[in-house]
Write an enzyme that holds these catalytic residues in place. Structure first.
Site, PDB file in Angstrom:
ATOM      1  N   ARG A 201       0.857  -1.184   0.000  1.00 59.07           N
ATOM      2  CA  ARG A 201       0.000   0.000   0.000  1.00 59.07           C
ATOM      3  C   ARG A 201       0.897   1.239   0.000  1.00 59.07           C
ATOM      4  O   ARG A 201       1.852   1.300  -0.760  1.00 59.07           O
ATOM      5  CB  ARG A 201      -0.947  -0.056   1.197  1.00 59.07           C
ATOM      6  CG  ARG A 201      -1.898  -1.262   1.129  1.00 59.07           C
ATOM      7  CD  ARG A 201      -2.809  -1.336   2.329  1.00 59.07           C
ATOM      8  NE  ARG A 201      -2.067  -1.537   3.567  1.00 59.07           N
ATOM      9  CZ  ARG A 201      -2.616  -1.471   4.773  1.00 59.07           C
ATOM     10  NH1 ARG A 201      -3.898  -1.177   4.893  1.00 59.07           N
ATOM     11  NH2 ARG A 201      -1.886  -1.697   5.855  1.00 59.07           N
TER      12      ARG A 201
ATOM     13  N   VAL B 211     -22.703  -7.470  22.856  1.00 54.89           N
ATOM     14  CA  VAL B 211     -23.473  -7.217  21.629  1.00 54.89           C
ATOM     15  C   VAL B 211     -23.854  -8.542  20.991  1.00 54.89           C
ATOM     16  O   VAL B 211     -23.008  -9.415  20.764  1.00 54.89           O
ATOM     17  CB  VAL B 211     -22.664  -6.355  20.648  1.00 54.89           C
ATOM     18  CG1 VAL B 211     -23.441  -6.166  19.347  1.00 54.89           C
ATOM     19  CG2 VAL B 211     -22.340  -5.001  21.279  1.00 54.89           C
TER      20      VAL B 211
ATOM     21  N   HIS C 185       8.287  26.934  36.666  1.00 54.13           N
ATOM     22  CA  HIS C 185       6.982  27.338  37.203  1.00 54.13           C
ATOM     23  C   HIS C 185       6.446  28.509  36.395  1.00 54.13           C
ATOM     24  O   HIS C 185       7.196  29.421  36.071  1.00 54.13           O
ATOM     25  CB  HIS C 185       7.123  27.757  38.668  1.00 54.13           C
ATOM     26  CG  HIS C 185       5.840  28.280  39.262  1.00 54.13           C
ATOM     27  ND1 HIS C 185       4.805  27.447  39.642  1.00 54.13           N
ATOM     28  CD2 HIS C 185       5.424  29.554  39.509  1.00 54.13           C
ATOM     29  CE1 HIS C 185       3.819  28.179  40.115  1.00 54.13           C
ATOM     30  NE2 HIS C 185       4.162  29.459  40.044  1.00 54.13           N
TER      31      HIS C 185
END
Length: 449
Positions: free
Chosen positions: A34, A231, A435
């Site tokens: 691909r 399901v 900080h």
């Protein structure tokens, strides 16, 4: 044709290994039927992150009043969202193809399979030999044996990334990483989302504290969860799909425009000639040892196809480990320390052992937690929902980190780096953090020990 290394598959494991091998002076023949980039680039990580970004912007606009901006309700141009996703994928594909133009890499855009233990045959019938062969064929989306699973509108993540509209009602079967990311994305786009998960909790492989908090936040966003839901079937009912399931012994059903099957992925072991070479494998993947070698000398399997860890970065580093093994290079890559993340809103990230795994293995441990709402940067960002959880062994060495909240994927990476250097929580306490940053959450958690 002969080369030092043959690689079948040009996903992250395949193409990055090819480039690394070439940089080390090895000649490489790389096959891909691909497009270069594999599942991660074309059907997974990258396209979904593009959609995640669009979803984040949609949420920001929806909440813009909070930030002092008053705008009319935006119109979602889903066609443009998908176009941008395709543009990003195309750009990255082009970049990979450029990398593969290395003089020591022969890139062949054909399907290939093993002819025997030393030879690979291409789709066009050409035979190639190499001293070392790497199988990096990746994985495919699972389709469970559910009646109606092949109906139009029942999609896997691959097809979901090419839909042309936002479904009004989306039902997702499976609440793992893939399912949750799509649920978060399409909820932000305005879909009504129902999730059906067979297990007791979402994200079964994550720390339970993280998965429970993520479920709570996503539920507040309007995503409907049904755990312990099996399901049974899917059927067409007029313009809708009807999903039948049992929930804690009760028969139920839900309607949807689109049903997304997100129950995981299967190693791509079919049609690559494994039997021709005598390689041992099962539906769970190709069997390998600690150096990623198969039972056949000179043949390795990396990435999803070996079933060890189905993450793009795992495949890339497995490939690097193989090349170093071939060259006799001392390699200190720790394949047992692999960070993982789910890019929902908020994110979740993890690395190392969970609390449950420590208990199962009998590992002595101490665990401490810190909340995001105590962090200045998180509050200023409007992201107070979050938890940081560090796990240390009996000597104080960090053996696990589990984070839920804004930029969790980035935060867990710091801990991954520390774990690779066997850092203790005592040492983390003494490391100065800027900080105000979210990373201070890690240090604050270490200070709890």
């Amino acid at each position: 044709m002969n080369s030092d290394v043959i690689i079948i598959g040009a996903g992250p494991g395949g193409y990055e290994t090819a480039v690394y091998a070439a940089k080390k002076g090895l000649s490489v023949t790389l096959f891909e039927q691909r497009k270069a980039g594999g599942t991660c680039l074309h059907e997974g990580c990258i396209p979904t992150k593009c959609l995640c970004r669009s979803a984040e912007i949609a949420d920001t606009i929806t909440d813009c009043d909070t930030w002092g901006f008053h705008v009319s309700a935006p119109t979602i141009d889903f066609r443009r969202i998908m176009e941008r996703k395709n543009e990003v994928v195309a750009q990255l594909t082009s970049g990979i193809e450029f990398l593969l133009k290395h003089k020591l890499i022969t890139y062949i855009s054909e399907r290939a399979e093993l002819f025997d233990a030393h030879t690979v045959i291409s789709e066009s019938g050409e035979k190639y030999t190499a001293a070392h062969i790497l199988i990096a064929t990746g994985s495919t989306a699972k389709r469970p044996p559910i009646e109606g699973c092949d109906l139009p509108g029942v999609l896997t993540s691959t097809e979901m990334l090419d839909i042309d509209h936002i479904p009004q009602k989306l039902c997702i079967i499976g609440a793992g990483v893939i399912g949750l990311e799509f649920a978060s994305i399409f909820r932000s786009f305005g879909s009504t989302v129902t999730m059906l998960e067979y297990a007791k909790e979402i994200l079964p492989n994550f720390d339970s504290d993280i998965s429970k908090r993520l479920k709570q936040v996503l539920s507040k966003r309007g995503i409907e969860f049904y755990n312990q839901a099996a399901v049974e079937s899917i059927e067409r009912s007029g313009a809708q799909l009807l999903v039948h399931y049992t929930h804690k012994g009760k028969e139920c059903s839900t309607e949807a425009d689109i049903v997304l099957i997100a129950v995981g992925r299967s190693p791509r072991v079919e049609s690559i000639g494994l039997d021709n070479a005598g390689i041992r494998y099962s539906p769970k993947g190709i069997e390998t040892d600690d150096t990623l070698r198969t039972n056949i000398p000179g043949i390795y399997a990396i990435g999803d196809v070996n079933g060890h860890c189905m993450l793009a970065h795992a495949a890339s580093f497995q490939g690097r480990k193989v090349i170093d093994h071939i060259l006799g290079i001392d390699n200190r890559i720790k394949l047992d320390i692999i960070p993982a993340a789910v890019f929902t809103r908020p994110e979740a990230g993890m690395v190392g052992l969970t609390e449950e795994e420590c208990k199962q293995r009998g590992v002595p441990f101490t665990v401490k937690k810190t909340l995001f709402r105590a962090n200045g940067k998180a509050i200023s960002m409007g992201e107070p929902n979050g938890l940081c959880k560090l796990i240390a062994d009996e000597n104080g060495k960090i053996i696990g980190a589990h984070i839920f909240g804004a930029h969790a994927a980035d935060l867990v990476q710091e801990v991954s780096a520390l774990m690779n250097r066997e850092t203790t929580v005592a040492q983390l306490k003494e490391m100065i953090h800027a900080h105000p940053t979210l990373s201070e959450i890690l240090q604050e958690c270490a200070r709890e020990f």
